[in-house]
Design a protein around this motif. Structure first.
Motif, PDB file in Angstrom:
ATOM      1  N   LYS A 116       6.824 -27.995 -49.332  1.00  0.00           N
ATOM      2  CA  LYS A 116       7.825 -27.075 -49.879  1.00  0.00           C
ATOM      3  C   LYS A 116       7.248 -25.706 -50.220  1.00  0.00           C
ATOM      4  O   LYS A 116       7.474 -25.169 -51.296  1.00  0.00           O
ATOM      5  CB  LYS A 116       8.475 -27.677 -51.120  1.00  0.00           C
ATOM      6  N   GLY A 117       6.458 -25.140 -49.352  1.00  0.00           N
ATOM      7  CA  GLY A 117       5.887 -23.823 -49.584  1.00  0.00           C
ATOM      8  C   GLY A 117       4.585 -23.826 -50.347  1.00  0.00           C
ATOM      9  O   GLY A 117       3.896 -22.819 -50.401  1.00  0.00           O
ATOM     10  N   ASP A 118       4.227 -24.929 -50.986  1.00  0.00           N
ATOM     11  CA  ASP A 118       2.959 -25.021 -51.711  1.00  0.00           C
ATOM     12  C   ASP A 118       1.877 -25.625 -50.826  1.00  0.00           C
ATOM     13  O   ASP A 118       2.167 -26.361 -49.888  1.00  0.00           O
ATOM     14  CB  ASP A 118       3.098 -25.902 -52.953  1.00  0.00           C
ATOM     15  N   VAL A 119       0.651 -25.307 -51.147  1.00  0.00           N
ATOM     16  CA  VAL A 119      -0.514 -25.899 -50.500  1.00  0.00           C
ATOM     17  C   VAL A 119      -1.171 -26.768 -51.566  1.00  0.00           C
ATOM     18  O   VAL A 119      -1.582 -26.270 -52.611  1.00  0.00           O
ATOM     19  CB  VAL A 119      -1.495 -24.813 -50.006  1.00  0.00           C
ATOM     20  N   VAL A 120      -1.251 -28.076 -51.316  1.00  0.00           N
ATOM     21  CA  VAL A 120      -1.792 -29.014 -52.300  1.00  0.00           C
ATOM     22  C   VAL A 120      -3.110 -29.568 -51.782  1.00  0.00           C
ATOM     23  O   VAL A 120      -3.149 -30.232 -50.745  1.00  0.00           O
ATOM     24  CB  VAL A 120      -0.797 -30.166 -52.573  1.00  0.00           C
ATOM     25  N   VAL A 121      -4.188 -29.267 -52.506  1.00  0.00           N
ATOM     26  CA  VAL A 121      -5.506 -29.770 -52.146  1.00  0.00           C
ATOM     27  C   VAL A 121      -5.706 -31.105 -52.862  1.00  0.00           C
ATOM     28  O   VAL A 121      -5.730 -31.157 -54.089  1.00  0.00           O
ATOM     29  CB  VAL A 121      -6.618 -28.768 -52.560  1.00  0.00           C
ATOM     30  N   LEU A 135      -1.451 -24.933 -54.987  1.00  0.00           N
ATOM     31  CA  LEU A 135      -1.575 -23.491 -54.793  1.00  0.00           C
ATOM     32  C   LEU A 135      -0.275 -22.987 -54.185  1.00  0.00           C
ATOM     33  O   LEU A 135       0.296 -23.654 -53.323  1.00  0.00           O
ATOM     34  CB  LEU A 135      -2.736 -23.180 -53.852  1.00  0.00           C
ATOM     35  N   SER A 136       0.182 -21.826 -54.608  1.00  0.00           N
ATOM     36  CA  SER A 136       1.420 -21.253 -54.072  1.00  0.00           C
ATOM     37  C   SER A 136       1.100 -19.954 -53.343  1.00  0.00           C
ATOM     38  O   SER A 136       0.925 -18.911 -53.984  1.00  0.00           O
ATOM     39  CB  SER A 136       2.420 -20.963 -55.198  1.00  0.00           C
ATOM     40  N   PRO A 137       1.009 -19.995 -52.015  1.00  0.00           N
ATOM     41  CA  PRO A 137       0.726 -18.761 -51.273  1.00  0.00           C
ATOM     42  C   PRO A 137       1.806 -17.713 -51.523  1.00  0.00           C
ATOM     43  O   PRO A 137       2.977 -18.045 -51.705  1.00  0.00           O
ATOM     44  CB  PRO A 137       0.733 -19.213 -49.804  1.00  0.00           C
ATOM     45  N   ARG A 138       1.402 -16.444 -51.524  1.00  0.00           N
ATOM     46  CA  ARG A 138       2.329 -15.354 -51.832  1.00  0.00           C
ATOM     47  C   ARG A 138       3.363 -15.123 -50.750  1.00  0.00           C
ATOM     48  O   ARG A 138       4.435 -14.601 -51.016  1.00  0.00           O
ATOM     49  CB  ARG A 138       1.549 -14.059 -52.038  1.00  0.00           C
ATOM     50  N   SER A 139       3.036 -15.461 -49.513  1.00  0.00           N
ATOM     51  CA  SER A 139       3.935 -15.168 -48.406  1.00  0.00           C
ATOM     52  C   SER A 139       3.709 -16.184 -47.296  1.00  0.00           C
ATOM     53  O   SER A 139       2.724 -16.929 -47.326  1.00  0.00           O
ATOM     54  CB  SER A 139       3.652 -13.756 -47.874  1.00  0.00           C
ATOM     55  N   PRO A 140       4.602 -16.210 -46.306  1.00  0.00           N
ATOM     56  CA  PRO A 140       4.369 -17.088 -45.155  1.00  0.00           C
ATOM     57  C   PRO A 140       3.060 -16.746 -44.423  1.00  0.00           C
ATOM     58  O   PRO A 140       2.381 -17.635 -43.926  1.00  0.00           O
ATOM     59  CB  PRO A 140       5.592 -16.842 -44.263  1.00  0.00           C
ATOM     60  N   ALA A 141       2.703 -15.468 -44.393  1.00  0.00           N
ATOM     61  CA  ALA A 141       1.444 -15.079 -43.753  1.00  0.00           C
ATOM     62  C   ALA A 141       0.251 -15.647 -44.517  1.00  0.00           C
ATOM     63  O   ALA A 141      -0.726 -16.108 -43.916  1.00  0.00           O
ATOM     64  CB  ALA A 141       1.348 -13.558 -43.667  1.00  0.00           C
ATOM     65  N   ALA A 142       0.309 -15.634 -45.851  1.00  0.00           N
ATOM     66  CA  ALA A 142      -0.769 -16.212 -46.658  1.00  0.00           C
ATOM     67  C   ALA A 142      -0.834 -17.721 -46.467  1.00  0.00           C
ATOM     68  O   ALA A 142      -1.914 -18.315 -46.449  1.00  0.00           O
ATOM     69  CB  ALA A 142      -0.582 -15.866 -48.134  1.00  0.00           C
ATOM     70  N   ARG A 143       0.330 -18.353 -46.297  1.00  0.00           N
ATOM     71  CA  ARG A 143       0.366 -19.801 -46.018  1.00  0.00           C
ATOM     72  C   ARG A 143      -0.318 -20.091 -44.685  1.00  0.00           C
ATOM     73  O   ARG A 143      -1.083 -21.033 -44.561  1.00  0.00           O
ATOM     74  CB  ARG A 143       1.817 -20.275 -46.000  1.00  0.00           C
ATOM     75  N   ASN A 144      -0.052 -19.254 -43.684  1.00  0.00           N
ATOM     76  CA  ASN A 144      -0.705 -19.408 -42.389  1.00  0.00           C
ATOM     77  C   ASN A 144      -2.212 -19.196 -42.504  1.00  0.00           C
ATOM     78  O   ASN A 144      -2.999 -19.918 -41.887  1.00  0.00           O
ATOM     79  CB  ASN A 144      -0.115 -18.442 -41.375  1.00  0.00           C
ATOM     80  N   ASP A 145      -2.618 -18.203 -43.294  1.00  0.00           N
ATOM     81  CA  ASP A 145      -4.045 -17.958 -43.515  1.00  0.00           C
ATOM     82  C   ASP A 145      -4.710 -19.160 -44.173  1.00  0.00           C
ATOM     83  O   ASP A 145      -5.839 -19.520 -43.844  1.00  0.00           O
ATOM     84  CB  ASP A 145      -4.254 -16.720 -44.385  1.00  0.00           C
ATOM     85  N   ALA A 146      -4.011 -19.782 -45.119  1.00  0.00           N
ATOM     86  CA  ALA A 146      -4.547 -20.971 -45.788  1.00  0.00           C
ATOM     87  C   ALA A 146      -4.735 -22.105 -44.790  1.00  0.00           C
ATOM     88  O   ALA A 146      -5.774 -22.774 -44.777  1.00  0.00           O
ATOM     89  CB  ALA A 146      -3.613 -21.414 -46.917  1.00  0.00           C
ATOM     90  N   ALA A 147      -3.735 -22.326 -43.943  1.00  0.00           N
ATOM     91  CA  ALA A 147      -3.831 -23.396 -42.945  1.00  0.00           C
ATOM     92  C   ALA A 147      -5.003 -23.157 -42.010  1.00  0.00           C
ATOM     93  O   ALA A 147      -5.786 -24.082 -41.719  1.00  0.00           O
ATOM     94  CB  ALA A 147      -2.522 -23.491 -42.163  1.00  0.00           C
ATOM     95  N   ALA A 160       1.350 -29.064 -41.843  1.00  0.00           N
ATOM     96  CA  ALA A 160       1.150 -27.657 -41.474  1.00  0.00           C
ATOM     97  C   ALA A 160       1.513 -27.409 -40.021  1.00  0.00           C
ATOM     98  O   ALA A 160       1.039 -26.460 -39.418  1.00  0.00           O
ATOM     99  CB  ALA A 160      -0.296 -27.250 -41.732  1.00  0.00           C
ATOM    100  N   ASP A 161       2.373 -28.236 -39.468  1.00  0.00           N
ATOM    101  CA  ASP A 161       2.728 -28.107 -38.057  1.00  0.00           C
ATOM    102  C   ASP A 161       3.406 -26.782 -37.746  1.00  0.00           C
ATOM    103  O   ASP A 161       3.275 -26.256 -36.649  1.00  0.00           O
ATOM    104  CB  ASP A 161       3.649 -29.253 -37.644  1.00  0.00           C
ATOM    105  N   ASP A 162       4.129 -26.229 -38.736  1.00  0.00           N
ATOM    106  CA  ASP A 162       4.837 -24.973 -38.509  1.00  0.00           C
ATOM    107  C   ASP A 162       4.029 -23.739 -38.871  1.00  0.00           C
ATOM    108  O   ASP A 162       4.523 -22.627 -38.774  1.00  0.00           O
ATOM    109  CB  ASP A 162       6.147 -24.976 -39.294  1.00  0.00           C
ATOM    110  N   ALA A 163       2.776 -23.910 -39.264  1.00  0.00           N
ATOM    111  CA  ALA A 163       1.942 -22.766 -39.637  1.00  0.00           C
ATOM    112  C   ALA A 163       1.487 -22.052 -38.371  1.00  0.00           C
ATOM    113  O   ALA A 163       0.688 -22.572 -37.596  1.00  0.00           O
ATOM    114  CB  ALA A 163       0.752 -23.219 -40.462  1.00  0.00           C
TER     115      ALA A 163
END
Length: 180
Positions: A116-121, A135-147, A160-163
């Motif tokens: 749901k938009g969060d990254v859980v380690v 962790l809550s990435p600031r944007s979809p681009a930051a979510r992609n960077d995290a992936a 992360a299939d949609d990253a």
């Protein structure tokens, strides 16, 4: 990536660095307080709410003060409400300071889940059980960077299939060495 081989991405509360041997989560108090205020203004419960106990107590005291103001004599609940609001904001600040820096050894990471938009380690806790750091990435681009950062460190990704930042080459390539 920096010269030290560290990838990073922005979160709503600060910055996360994925280094060769650890994950460093750095939260900033000012940014955390701004995100809490934005969340409350838009009618959402702030993501930091799960980490902040005293803010909940402060909000309850503030609600009690408002109730006293409406039902009692004028001016009786103002002090209680002000005390509650001060406690709530102080709780956010104290929590942000306590959690300002978190380090997770990369070898302790079991997997990283994208929910749901969060990254859980998901990692091993000190007592040997499983612990989660959200962790809550600031944007979809930051979510992609995290992936991408976690994938390039060899961490198992789930959800992360949609990253878009995770290229098929990085996902499917076998472990390789850097040719110099």
């Amino acid at each position: 990536m920096t010269r030290t081989g560290t990838w990073s991405f922005a979160t709503t509360a600060g910055r996360v660095e994925v280094a060769p041997d650890e994950i460093r989560v750095r939260r900033r108090v000012g940014r955390t307080c701004r995100e809490v205020a934005r969340s409350l203004a838009s009618g959402r419960l702030p993501s930091v709410g799960r980490d902040v106990g005293w803010s909940g107590v402060g909000a309850a005291i503030s609600a009690l003060g408002m109730l006293l103001e409406w039902t009692g004599e004028p001016g009786t609940g103002v002090g209680v409400a002000a005390f509650g609001l001060a406690t709530a904001f102080a709780g956010v600040g104290v929590s942000a300071l306590q959690n300002a820096r978190t380090e997770i050894r990369l070898r302790d990471v079991r997997h990283v889940a994208f929910r749901k938009g969060d990254v859980v380690v998901v990692h091993e806790s000190e007592d040997g059980g499983a612990a989660e750091t959200a962790l809550s990435p600031r944007s979809p681009a930051a979510r992609n960077d995290a992936a991408l950062a976690f994938r390039l460190r060899g961490v198992d990704l789930r959800g992360a299939d949609d990253a878009e930042g995770v290229s098929r080459t990085a996902v499917d390539a076998p472990a390789t060495e850097l040719v110099t």
